[in-house]
Design a protein around this motif. Structure first.
Motif, mmCIF file in Angstrom:
data_model
loop_
_atom_site.group_PDB
_atom_site.id
_atom_site.type_symbol
_atom_site.label_atom_id
_atom_site.label_comp_id
_atom_site.label_asym_id
_atom_site.label_seq_id
_atom_site.Cartn_x
_atom_site.Cartn_y
_atom_site.Cartn_z
ATOM 1 N N GLY A 269 8.242 20.717 105.075
ATOM 2 C CA GLY A 269 9.689 20.922 105.159
ATOM 3 C C GLY A 269 10.410 20.276 103.990
ATOM 4 O O GLY A 269 9.983 20.379 102.834
ATOM 5 N N THR A 270 11.490 19.572 104.291
ATOM 6 C CA THR A 270 12.332 18.986 103.236
ATOM 7 C C THR A 270 11.975 17.540 102.917
ATOM 8 O O THR A 270 12.688 16.880 102.167
ATOM 9 C CB THR A 270 13.815 19.040 103.657
ATOM 10 O OG1 THR A 270 14.004 18.246 104.843
ATOM 11 C CG2 THR A 270 14.250 20.474 103.935
ATOM 12 N N VAL A 271 10.865 17.035 103.463
ATOM 13 C CA VAL A 271 10.513 15.624 103.265
ATOM 14 C C VAL A 271 10.395 15.281 101.784
ATOM 15 O O VAL A 271 10.957 14.284 101.314
ATOM 16 C CB VAL A 271 9.204 15.278 104.004
ATOM 17 C CG1 VAL A 271 8.717 13.883 103.618
ATOM 18 C CG2 VAL A 271 9.409 15.352 105.512
ATOM 19 N N LEU A 272 9.657 16.097 101.024
ATOM 20 C CA LEU A 272 9.460 15.778 99.605
ATOM 21 C C LEU A 272 10.769 15.858 98.822
ATOM 22 O O LEU A 272 10.982 15.085 97.887
ATOM 23 C CB LEU A 272 8.409 16.705 98.998
ATOM 24 C CG LEU A 272 6.982 16.506 99.511
ATOM 25 C CD1 LEU A 272 6.027 17.463 98.812
ATOM 26 C CD2 LEU A 272 6.522 15.066 99.323
ATOM 27 N N GLU A 273 11.645 16.779 99.205
ATOM 28 C CA GLU A 273 12.948 16.845 98.546
ATOM 29 C C GLU A 273 13.719 15.545 98.754
ATOM 30 O O GLU A 273 14.399 15.046 97.847
ATOM 31 C CB GLU A 273 13.760 18.012 99.106
ATOM 32 C CG GLU A 273 13.190 19.380 98.784
ATOM 33 C CD GLU A 273 13.968 20.493 99.485
ATOM 34 O OE1 GLU A 273 15.151 20.263 99.795
ATOM 35 O OE2 GLU A 273 13.387 21.572 99.728
ATOM 36 N N GLN A 274 13.630 14.981 99.947
ATOM 37 C CA GLN A 274 14.349 13.744 100.249
ATOM 38 C C GLN A 274 13.705 12.523 99.599
ATOM 39 O O GLN A 274 14.379 11.521 99.346
ATOM 40 C CB GLN A 274 14.425 13.547 101.762
ATOM 41 C CG GLN A 274 15.241 14.624 102.467
ATOM 42 C CD GLN A 274 15.253 14.438 103.965
ATOM 43 O OE1 GLN A 274 15.850 13.501 104.485
ATOM 44 N NE2 GLN A 274 14.589 15.354 104.683
ATOM 45 N N LEU A 275 12.406 12.594 99.319
ATOM 46 C CA LEU A 275 11.727 11.487 98.648
ATOM 47 C C LEU A 275 11.806 11.581 97.137
ATOM 48 O O LEU A 275 11.602 10.585 96.443
ATOM 49 C CB LEU A 275 10.244 11.469 99.063
ATOM 50 C CG LEU A 275 9.932 11.031 100.486
ATOM 51 C CD1 LEU A 275 8.458 11.261 100.787
ATOM 52 C CD2 LEU A 275 10.298 9.566 100.706
ATOM 53 N N ASP A 276 12.094 12.769 96.617
ATOM 54 C CA ASP A 276 12.080 12.985 95.168
ATOM 55 C C ASP A 276 13.372 12.449 94.564
ATOM 56 O O ASP A 276 14.414 13.113 94.586
ATOM 57 C CB ASP A 276 11.918 14.469 94.859
ATOM 58 C CG ASP A 276 11.471 14.719 93.428
ATOM 59 O OD1 ASP A 276 11.716 13.838 92.570
ATOM 60 O OD2 ASP A 276 10.876 15.773 93.166
#
Length: 405
Positions: A269-276
């Motif tokens: 999902g959007t996890v990597l977007e939020q960590l990037d």
């Protein structure tokens, strides 16, 4: 364009990786075919709020994408999807099933929470209406007749990673294990033990944290400090969504600088977007330096024709890459399409359930799979590593781990 020519053109374009194919012309013959059967209803059970809301949206998107690229039909019948609120307990799940049964649905699909799946088991079996579950399936859900799953059994990602870690980590390695309280994490950890503890053992007891809907910025700090005091060589964890984001950030906040292993839900999902946090950001730098590796039955970068067609259509429709949740729901629709077509005429729930056992191999975005005797997929599991894909963090398939099911 003639039907055969159109199909051939689509196959050729998909093989070249052309984007945006399906949204305009469908993925096969079905958009050309006039509906010949009577209208049917399918019940979709998903959460509209709480920590699983995002997963519910992915499941809804995947099912609706299949319908939109197949003339809003399943097996030649025009379809109405009736959605019901899953909630987060056996009681709310049963209420959803009861409402959909009163609507006269031919079949049910969806269900995000393992606790809800267990809670509705008897209601579904007694009603004799097939349920095609499209998310996690608890290990204890056995000896069912009307419940099928297009996702996975929850101990499988832990088992696949356990075997991998046994082969790659030194026998003396100390692994700290975390997960949210509940059946899901317990099944995942049981799978990890089964795969890893062959001639060696996990020395650390799992740390189960509260199943926060929206964890705060220090929610995991105490348990993490306790685990890091024992100087682990690796972290294994089972989180998703906002829990995953906060757990990873707080691991780094507390000074952890080692590898992280997890079922693939950790970075879906959007996890990597939020960590990037960009080229100079701490989180991106630490992920690149120390690594996050996950096991999952799907990745949006899998190089096969069904996935190129599915992923390009999903990106064009929803402006984001598909997840395993969306893929499994897309496959749930594909399974229903095949089974309803096998029944022919005016299908009943019991006829449909019999046909589900006869559909054979599914040409899926994840790779080909088929139902096993417990009515779950026999499928490949992939090792994925978080890497830069262009300028963004992404899950990149490294290799195949196992075929399970």
């Amino acid at each position: 364009m003639a039907q055969m020519n159109r199909r051939r053109a689509l196959q050729l374009l998909a093989a070249l990786g052309t984007t945006g194919l399906v949204a305009g012309c469908g993925s096969g013959d079905d958009t050309e075919e006039a509906a010949s059967g009577s209208p049917i209803k399918i019940g979709l059970i998903v959460p509209g709020s709480g920590p699983n809301k995002a997963v519910g949206e992915e499941i809804s998107n995947g099912f609706q994408l299949f319908l939109s690229t197949h003339g809003q039909q399943l097996g030649g019948h025009p379809v109405t999807v009736v959605q019901a609120e899953e909630g987060d307990s056996a009681a709310t799940g049963k209420a959803a099933v009861d409402r959909l049964l009163k609507e006269g649905v031919l079949a049910l699909t969806g269900v995000v929470s393992p606790a809800v799946m267990i809670g509705i088991r008897n209601v579904v079996e007694e009603a004799r209406v097939p349920l095609i579950g499209s998310n996690a399936s608890p290990k204890e859900l056995q000896s069912v007749v009307y419940i099928w799953r297009t996702s996975y059994v929850l101990d499988e990602p832990g088992f696949a990673l356990g075997e991998h870690l046994r082969q790659t980590l030194d026998p003396s390695s100390r692994i700290a294990i975390f997960g949210a309280q509940g059946t899901g994490s317990q099944d995942v950890v049981a799978g990890l033990r089964r795969g890893y503890e062959q001639g060696r053992r996990l020395t650390e007891d799992p740390i189960y944290t509260p199943n926060y809907a929206n964890p705060g910025k220090s929610a995991y700090a105490g348990p993490i400090r306790k685990a890091l005091a024992r100087e682990p060589d690796a972290i294994f964890c089972h989180y998703s969504g906002s829990q995953a984001v906060q757990f990873i950030k707080q691991l780094y906040d507390e000074g952890y600088r080692g590898p992280i292993y997890a079922p693939g839900f950790l970075t879906e999902g959007t996890v990597l977007e939020q960590l990037d946090d960009g080229e100079k950001g701490r989180d991106r730098r630490l992920i690149e330096e120390h690594g996050i590796e996950t096991a999952l039955n799907y990745s949006a970068d899998l190089n096969n024709t069904p996935n190129r067609v599915f992923a390009s259509a999903y990106r064009k429709t929803f402006n984001t890459s598909p997840t395993t949740y969306a893929m499994a729901s897309y496959d749930a629709a594909q399974v229903l399409d095949k089974a309803i077509r096998l029944v022919g005429g005016d299908p009943s729930p019991t006829q449909l359930n019999l046909a589900l056992g006869k559909i054979g191999q599914i040409d899926s975005p994840r790779g080909s799979w088929q139902f096993n005797q417990p009515r779950t997929p026999q499928q490949k599991w992939y090792l994925r590593r978080v890497q830069l894909d262009g300028r963004m963090l992404a899950n990149v398939v490294i290799n195949e781990l196992a075929t399970l099911g």
